[in-house]
Design an enzyme around this catalytic site. Structure first.
Site, PDB file in Angstrom:
ATOM      1  N   GLU A   7       0.817  -1.215   0.000  1.00 45.12           N
ATOM      2  CA  GLU A   7       0.000   0.000   0.000  1.00 45.12           C
ATOM      3  C   GLU A   7       0.855   1.271   0.000  1.00 45.12           C
ATOM      4  O   GLU A   7       0.493   2.264  -0.581  1.00 45.12           O
ATOM      5  CB  GLU A   7      -0.942  -0.005   1.214  1.00 45.12           C
ATOM      6  CG  GLU A   7      -1.836   1.202   1.269  1.00 45.12           C
ATOM      7  CD  GLU A   7      -3.248   0.890   1.736  1.00 45.12           C
ATOM      8  OE1 GLU A   7      -3.672  -0.274   1.653  1.00 45.12           O
ATOM      9  OE2 GLU A   7      -3.932   1.826   2.165  1.00 45.12           O
ATOM     10  N   ASP A 105      -3.313  -2.938   2.486  1.00 40.92           N
ATOM     11  CA  ASP A 105      -3.952  -3.111   3.791  1.00 40.92           C
ATOM     12  C   ASP A 105      -5.190  -3.999   3.665  1.00 40.92           C
ATOM     13  O   ASP A 105      -5.853  -4.026   2.642  1.00 40.92           O
ATOM     14  CB  ASP A 105      -4.365  -1.756   4.367  1.00 40.92           C
ATOM     15  CG  ASP A 105      -3.153  -0.939   4.788  1.00 40.92           C
ATOM     16  OD1 ASP A 105      -2.054  -1.518   4.830  1.00 40.92           O
ATOM     17  OD2 ASP A 105      -3.320   0.262   5.056  1.00 40.92           O
ATOM     18  N   TYR A 311      -2.680  -3.515  12.751  1.00 37.74           N
ATOM     19  CA  TYR A 311      -3.424  -2.577  11.925  1.00 37.74           C
ATOM     20  C   TYR A 311      -4.399  -1.761  12.785  1.00 37.74           C
ATOM     21  O   TYR A 311      -5.214  -2.319  13.510  1.00 37.74           O
ATOM     22  CB  TYR A 311      -4.191  -3.365  10.859  1.00 37.74           C
ATOM     23  CG  TYR A 311      -4.698  -2.489   9.761  1.00 37.74           C
ATOM     24  CD1 TYR A 311      -3.807  -1.694   9.033  1.00 37.74           C
ATOM     25  CD2 TYR A 311      -6.038  -2.433   9.436  1.00 37.74           C
ATOM     26  CE1 TYR A 311      -4.253  -0.876   8.025  1.00 37.74           C
ATOM     27  CE2 TYR A 311      -6.499  -1.625   8.421  1.00 37.74           C
ATOM     28  CZ  TYR A 311      -5.596  -0.835   7.725  1.00 37.74           C
ATOM     29  OH  TYR A 311      -6.051  -0.027   6.735  1.00 37.74           O
TER      30      TYR A 311
END
Ligand SMILES: [Zn+2]
Ligand SMILES: [Zn+2]
Length: 942
Positions: A7, A105, A311
């Site tokens: 990403e 992600d 995350y």
């Protein structure tokens, strides 16, 4: 070759470092984009979205007759690359690859970014195998597992993201245009409306209205202080709030010593360990550390990218069984918090705590790596510590409290006091971010008598509901289903940047309120959360492949068309409403002259100034710089001396220019020039200002009668003052004209301040264009102007300055242009060039040129040249051109030297003509010979 697409650049590098397993990773840059290679694998990072959706061409003109705001609802959209260099490297690498792994992600947004990469790869290479790696933390364990068990891209999840993108664009763009046009706002001043943004703003406005509508009620609280073992302790009346003062006073009067202990109650209290962090609870906790929601997310993402935490965008508050809690604890033993980790290992609760929300995409936010303060820096480390300690707290035992409640009697009035003491600190031992306030009381026995030190009756008021803090607002948005864990903090940041809300806690600005209230009145669908909630549930259905993206977008289109039906029917009212409600945002305070209201006025063509509401009866006004220097707005600060709001000039991409109190600014910036008026001494200037005359211009415009009356000076002195002000004004105008001239032409450059150059020029005596036009280029260079620029400036200054003079002399602008084009710049040139040549060069008739030349000569006190008719010129030109070898270029030169016909040529001295025209003497003699012969042969036939 195996291509990994991450990403962001930083995650691409981390992935390469981890997967290379100690092999050498080489970083190569292609047009500034990094590629990390090890063995036969290459890893590259995107920059989030590398393409953007926009309407197809033809919709950019806001005022188009055909592309109306409503037409945007059904407009087709296209994807445009926004990161061209990254896209080009991605496609170049895709051509060489035999496997591409998307490692963006793991959430809706990440899946969509992945799909965008997928499409770009497919265009470049139709056959390559593309798979997807999903992970919640950038750690060796997670990454290796993810790359060993790759799957397909989840197109349903990406489609949900795409639907949101399209719908947000369609709602945002069409409504923003509609409202801005209705309120006649453009440029930097547009009113933005958005699908999530507007209902969120509406919540803040509603809260503000509740606060305003709140009527505080008085109540009274009775308490007493007593002493035990040298310690002063407070006890409160068990009645709590007294709503009537008389009753409270009676109770107070009845309260008499001694204070008798009537009951002692012991108890215990469980204090449960907190549950794991999801995004919202994390933001709330980070807010207590003083971080805004946007900052908290930025830091958390940074920690995630570097492999220190998992995350941070998650709704989950339950650790999945697959999460290796022991492994994490072992890793954290190498962090600076080893002591706390060891305590948790020794005292660990049987099961970690769990919150109410369990989802499968990501685990709750937890630490994944060990980091030190040196590695992270103070702010980031603070957040890391918060996440780490929260994780430890979720594995720690509950805390235990001992509680104590004492009841007292004072002559029939009952009082009480409570105490609490931690007996088992549990999770508090490792999580200091949540306050555990202990109140330790001494021992009491029933029947014990105590002295009363004092009785206090406090008058209090009920409080309105509190404004939203950013973190409270995020919690509320979550409850209402507004936005997502990934977007909520961005929505709030947008409201702040668009000047709809300000402060912390947040409150709406006048504009924010005007837009919300007007929309509520005319199209409340936009301000209510229902529409947004519906979309969120549709997105869930898309994710589960139960509805298609097209279908959901189509439904949203229909909904938006209904909104437009309402809006268009009320367009006039909406526009008027917003304008009326926001007019106040330009009000600054009372007019110092008449008491009317001073307000910022914006006119067409960038003009802005501060004027009085009682105009034309009151002409008081304060000038402001043109709007290209910044759009003038009011700020919250108010001048203590004048009671006027401060003014600020705002410009996109530039630092705001704070003017402060406009009147103070007006006074300070004009005082010096008032004092420059010869007959005005300091005392008189004070008196002039006291009469609200602040500028030389106002003084110059005044009449002797008015000044005599206002200032108490003689009519003669008043007349002199006005005359001198007139001269001063002309000087000021020339000065500012010169400054503007220079400022417009000095190209802003790093390391050079045009203000500095202007001041240097002022010191060198260059204060107006007349002086500049005659200046040496060395003077300019000394002031910091480059060689080439100095020449250019001087030429332009000459043109501008002389044009002004010529205009004053009476040369019309159209003719002036022709003279300038022909290189006739200075007035002197009009006398030095023969009118015939001027006519020739400019293409204007001889009569016109003659008239102009007479004007200029009269101005310069020079003799006016002889008149020549157009016919004469024509005839002379013909005669000269008839001479063989004499072309039109030579005619022009001869004309310029005053030789306009054969007669003139014959009479001329070749040596002189050579000096004036550059035509060799030899040639001129030759022309003369030919001409003579011609004349002779012409005579013979007679
Ligand atoms: Zn006024
Ligand atoms: Zn002031």
């Amino acid at each position: 070759m195996h291509l990994i697409v991450a990403e962001k650049n930083i995650s691409a590098r981390r992935i390469a470092e981890i997967l290379s397993d100690g092999k050498r990773v080489t970083e190569n840059k292609d047009a500034g984009v990094s590629l990390y290679t090890f063995g036969d694998t290459a890893s590259m990072g995107l920059r989030g979205h590398v393409v953007e959706i926009d309407f197809e061409p033809g919709y950019s003109n806001w005022r188009s007759e055909t592309a109306t705001p409503r037409s945007l609802i059904d407009a087709k959209t296209i994807k445009i690359p926004t990161e061209k260099k990254i896209v080009s490297l991605l496609q170049k690498m895709a051509k060489k690859a035999d496997r591409v792994t998307i490692a963006t992600d793991f959430d809706t947004e990440g899946e969509l970014i992945g799909k965008e990469a997928f499409e770009l790869v497919r265009t470049a290479n139709a056959k390559v195998k593309i798979d997807r790696a999903r992970f919640s933390a950038i750690t060796a364990q997670e990454l290796k597992a993810a790359f060993a068990t790759t799957t397909e891209l989840d197109f349903a999840l990406a489609a949900a993201g795409e639907a949101r993108q399209s719908i947000d664009l369609m709602w945002g763009a069409s409504l923003t245009r509609f409202i801005s046009l209705a309120a006649r706002r453009g440029g930097q001043n547009i009113l933005s409306v958005g699908r999530v943004q507007t209902p969120t703003l509406s919540m803040i406005v509603d809260r503000e209205k509740e606060i305003e509508a709140f009527v505080p009620e008085k109540y009274w609280q009775l308490a007493l202080d007593f002493e035990k073992k040298g310690e002063v302790i407070e006890a409160r009346h068990t009645n709590g709030r007294f709503h009537e003062k008389a009753a409270a006073e009676q109770a107070k009067d009845r309260t008499k010593a001694p204070l008798v202990v009537t009951d002692v109650k012991f108890g215990t209290k469980q204090d449960r360990s907190p549950s794991p962090f999801d995004t919202t609870t994390y933001i709330v906790a980070a807010a207590r550390l003083g971080l805004s929601a946007a900052n908290a997310m930025r830091i958390a993402e940074d920690l995630y990218m570097n492999g220190f935490i998992s995350y941070p965008r998650t709704d989950n508050t339950v650790y999945p069984p697959s999460l290796d809690l022991n492994g994490i604890l072992m890793t954290l033993r190498t962090s600076p918090f080893k002591k706390d980790v060891d305590w948790v290992i020794a005292n660990r609760r049987p099961e970690p705590t769990r919150g109410k929300k369990s989802s499968t995409d990501h685990p709750p936010i937890h630490p994944t790596g060990a980091a030190t303060r040196e590695q992270l820096g103070d702010d980031t480390f603070k957040v890391y510590e918060l996440v780490l300690r929260r994780f430890l707290a979720t594995l720690s035992p509950d805390a235990q409290w001992k509680t104590l409640k004492i009841l007292f009697d004072a002559n029939g009035e009952e009082y009480t006091t409570t105490g609490g003491q931690i007996i088992e600190p549990g999770w508090h031992a490792v999580y200091p971010f949540s306050e555990a306030r202990e109140t330790i009381l001494p021992e009491f026995t029933t029947g014990e008598k105590l002295p009363i030190k004092k009785v206090t009756l406090d008058e209090k008021e009920t409080q309105p509901p509190a404004r939203y803090t950013q973190s409270k607002l995020i919690q509320r948005m979550e409850e209402l289903g507004l936005g997502t864990k990934s977007t909520r903090h961005e929505v709030i940041a947008k409201l702040v940047s668009r000047k709809y809300v300000e402060g912390n806690p947040l409150h709406p600005t006048l504009v924010g309120r005007a837009v919300t209230e007007t929309l509520e009145q005319h199209a409340d669908t936009i301000t209510k959360p229902v529409m947004t909630q519906t979309l969120e549930s549709h997105m869930q259905l898309i994710k589960q492949s139960q509805r298609t993206r097209e279908d959901v977008i189509k439904e949203s289109r229909t909904m938006l068309h209904h909104v437009f039906d309402q809006l268009e029917a009320n367009q006039q009212a909406i526009g008027d409403d917003i304008r009326d409600r926001t007019a106040e945002e330009m009000n600054l305070g009372k007019c110092p002259v008449c008491g009317g209201t001073l307000a910022i006025k914006h006119l067409r063509g960038n003009t802005q100034f501060i004027g009085c509401s009682r105009y034309p009866d009151c002409t008081f006004n304060i000038g402001l710089p043109m709007a290209q220097w910044g759009f003038a707005v009011r700020t919250d600060e108010v001048c203590e001396k004048h009671g006027l709001s401060f003014v600020r000039l705002i410009r996109k991409g530039a630092r705001p220019w704070d003017i402060g109190c406009p009147l103070c600014h007006q006074i300070n910036s004009n005082r010096e020039s008032l004092e420059e008026i010869p007959s005005a001494d300091k005392a008189l200037v004070d008196r002039i200002q006291a009469c609200h005359i602040y500028t030389v211009a106002e003084l110059a415009r005044s009449t002797p009668e008015v000044l005599t009356k206002k200032l108490g000076i003689s009519p003669d002195r008043a007349a002199t003052l006005i005359q001198e002000a007139g001269i001063g004004l002309a000087k000021l105008r020339r000065r500012s004209e010169c400054r503007k001239f220079m400022r417009d032409r000095l190209i802003p450059r790093r390391g050079r301040s045009s203000a500095k150059i202007l001041n240097a020029l002022k010191d060198a005596g260059i204060t107006d264009l007349a002086i500049l036009a005659k200046a040496e280029s060395a003077t300019l260079k000394n002031a910091g102007v480059s060689d080439a620029e100095a020449e250019q400036l001087l030429t332009e200054a000459r043109i501008v300055f002389n044009s002004q003079i010529l205009k004053e002399i009476g040369i019309p602008a159209v003719s002036l242009k022709k003279y300038l084009a022909a290189g006739i710049i200075e007035p002197e040139a009009f006398c030095a060039t023969s009118p015939a040549a001027l006519s020739e060069k400019t293409g204007m008739s001889a009569g016109t040129v003659q008239r102009h030349v007479s004007l200029v000569c009269a101005y310069l006190n020079k003799p006016v040249p002889k008149k020549i008719s157009k016919l004469q010129i024509e005839r002379g030109k013909k005669e000269l051109l008839a001479i063989s070898g004499l072309g039109s270029a030579a005619v022009e030169k001869l004309f310029a030297a005053g030789i306009i016909d054969g007669e003139g040529l014959l009479a001329a001295d070749p040596a002189r003509v050579f000096l004036a025209t550059g035509i060799p003497e030899e040639k001129i003699r030759n022309y003369q010979k030919i001409l003579k012969r011609k004349r002779e042969t012409a005579i013979i036939p007679l």
